[in-house]
Design an enzyme around this catalytic site. Structure first.
Site, PDB file in Angstrom:
ATOM      1  N   ASP A   1      13.178   3.146  11.075  1.00 31.12           N
ATOM      2  CA  ASP A   1      12.295   2.075  11.992  1.00 31.12           C
ATOM      3  C   ASP A   1      11.346   2.748  12.820  1.00 31.12           C
ATOM      4  O   ASP A   1      11.827   3.464  13.663  1.00 31.12           O
ATOM      5  CB  ASP A   1      13.387   1.276  12.580  1.00 31.12           C
ATOM      6  N   VAL A   2      10.104   2.781  12.365  1.00 30.53           N
ATOM      7  CA  VAL A   2       9.130   3.405  13.390  1.00 30.53           C
ATOM      8  C   VAL A   2       9.149   3.130  14.508  1.00 30.53           C
ATOM      9  O   VAL A   2       8.644   3.709  15.605  1.00 30.53           O
ATOM     10  CB  VAL A   2       7.771   3.436  12.491  1.00 30.53           C
TER      11      VAL A   2
ATOM     12  N   TYR B   1      -3.669  -7.798  16.657  1.00 31.92           N
ATOM     13  CA  TYR B   1      -3.867  -6.867  15.657  1.00 31.92           C
ATOM     14  C   TYR B   1      -4.924  -5.846  15.809  1.00 31.92           C
ATOM     15  O   TYR B   1      -5.172  -4.481  15.465  1.00 31.92           O
ATOM     16  CB  TYR B   1      -4.030  -7.274  14.341  1.00 31.92           C
TER      17      TYR B   1
ATOM     18  N   LYS C   1      -4.975  -1.657  16.070  1.00 34.75           N
ATOM     19  CA  LYS C   1      -5.657  -0.846  14.890  1.00 34.75           C
ATOM     20  C   LYS C   1      -6.982  -0.048  15.501  1.00 34.75           C
ATOM     21  O   LYS C   1      -7.285   1.147  15.386  1.00 34.75           O
ATOM     22  CB  LYS C   1      -6.323  -1.684  13.782  1.00 34.75           C
TER      23      LYS C   1
ATOM     24  N   ILE D   1       1.042  -1.255   0.053  1.00 31.57           N
ATOM     25  CA  ILE D   1       0.017   0.090  -0.033  1.00 31.57           C
ATOM     26  C   ILE D   1       0.879   1.308   0.078  1.00 31.57           C
ATOM     27  O   ILE D   1       0.753   2.309  -0.700  1.00 31.57           O
ATOM     28  CB  ILE D   1      -0.916   0.068   1.390  1.00 31.57           C
TER      29      ILE D   1
ATOM     30  N   ASP E   1      11.449   3.547   5.056  1.00 32.68           N
ATOM     31  CA  ASP E   1      11.197   2.154   5.290  1.00 32.68           C
ATOM     32  C   ASP E   1      12.474   1.518   5.585  1.00 32.68           C
ATOM     33  O   ASP E   1      13.460   1.938   5.756  1.00 32.68           O
ATOM     34  CB  ASP E   1      10.756   1.579   3.832  1.00 32.68           C
TER      35      ASP E   1
END
Length: 259
Positions: free
Chosen positions: A53-54, A145, A149, A18, A37
């Site tokens: 790296d977030v 997950y 979210k 995405i 990324d």
């Protein structure tokens, strides 16, 4: 289209799926795009790639700083980077919960915090967070997950309220199951990949997986000037999964005979 001409966009997790589709679409509409990324090598022109790296404060801060310098500022931030998890609450130890929440939730926090000084200087500032249908629908074996979210959905609303007065719009996109490399890896690991794919397709009323390009189009809309009055919104791109309750198509033997 050239509706994003002159705008400067930063996209996390932009090396594939995405994120990459979004970067290419925005660039085709006139934006200058930097993708962040873990492995940005091979990012196609005209996109600019930066390693980040977030999950690491220093890494994402330095990457945002470098991207803003290369772009001359930031108008659009797309918080796309994330990781998945399959299982019930009994299937993951605390360490896995902390790992996923660190990336999916705190990754949004860290990246946005680093980008805010530049967004505040923009006259067309917009943030789009990648959420999921898992935030609003109970899906089997997606407890961790879904929790991450769900937090992104609530965070999007809170961010929108906090920054609307600064001229920064904040929205999120809730995709259904998207045909990406990550989903492909999940299918490859299944006992029966073909049956698993068929099940994923069947649970979306359109009868197929969502494409990365379709999600990218929704992100580009929310990020651009056409959505100038849209903030605090979650846009579902899920083949009708969140709102429709359609009956399965009857088999040939069940179809009524024509007179």
């Amino acid at each position: 289209m050239s509706d994003l001409t002159g705008l400067r966009a930063v996209i996390t997790g932009g090396g594939s799926g995405i994120g990459l589709a979004t970067g290419l679409l925005m660039a085709s509409r006139g934006a200058r795009v930097a993708v962040l990324d873990l492995a940005p090598t091979g990012v196609p022109a005209p996109l600019m790639g930066f390693q980040a790296d977030v999950a690491d404060e220093t890494s994402i801060h330095d990457a945002v700083l470098s991207a803003a310098g290369a772009l001359g500022g930031i108008d659009i931030l797309v918080n796309n980077a994330g990781v998945g998890a399959a299982g019930t609450i009994a299937d993951h130890l605390d360490e896995e919960w902390l790992r996923v929440l660190n990336v999916n939730v705190l990754g949004v926090v860290r990246t946005t915090r680093a980008a805010l000084p530049y967004l505040r200087e923009s006259e067309a500032a917009s943030i789009v967070n990648l959420c999921s249908i898992a935030a609003t629908a109970g899906l089997p074996r997606r407890a961790l997950y879904s929790a991450s979210k769900g937090a992104v959905l609530s965070l999007t609303l809170a961010m929108s309220a906090d920054h609307v007065g600064e001229g920064i719009r904040v929205n999120c996109v809730n995709p259904g199951t998207v045909d990406t490399p990550w989903v492909g890896r999940l299918l490859d690991a299944a006992d029966d990949p073909e049956s698993e794919r068929a099940a994923l397709e069947a649970r979306q009323p359109t009868g197929r997986l969502v494409t990365a390009d379709e999600v990218a189009a929704a992100i580009a809309y929310l990020a651009g000037p056409s959505a100038g009055s849209v903030t605090g919104t979650a846009l579902a791109v899920d083949g009708g999964m969140s709102g429709l309750r359609v009956r399965p198509a009857p088999s040939r033997s069940e179809r009524p005979l024509r007179p």
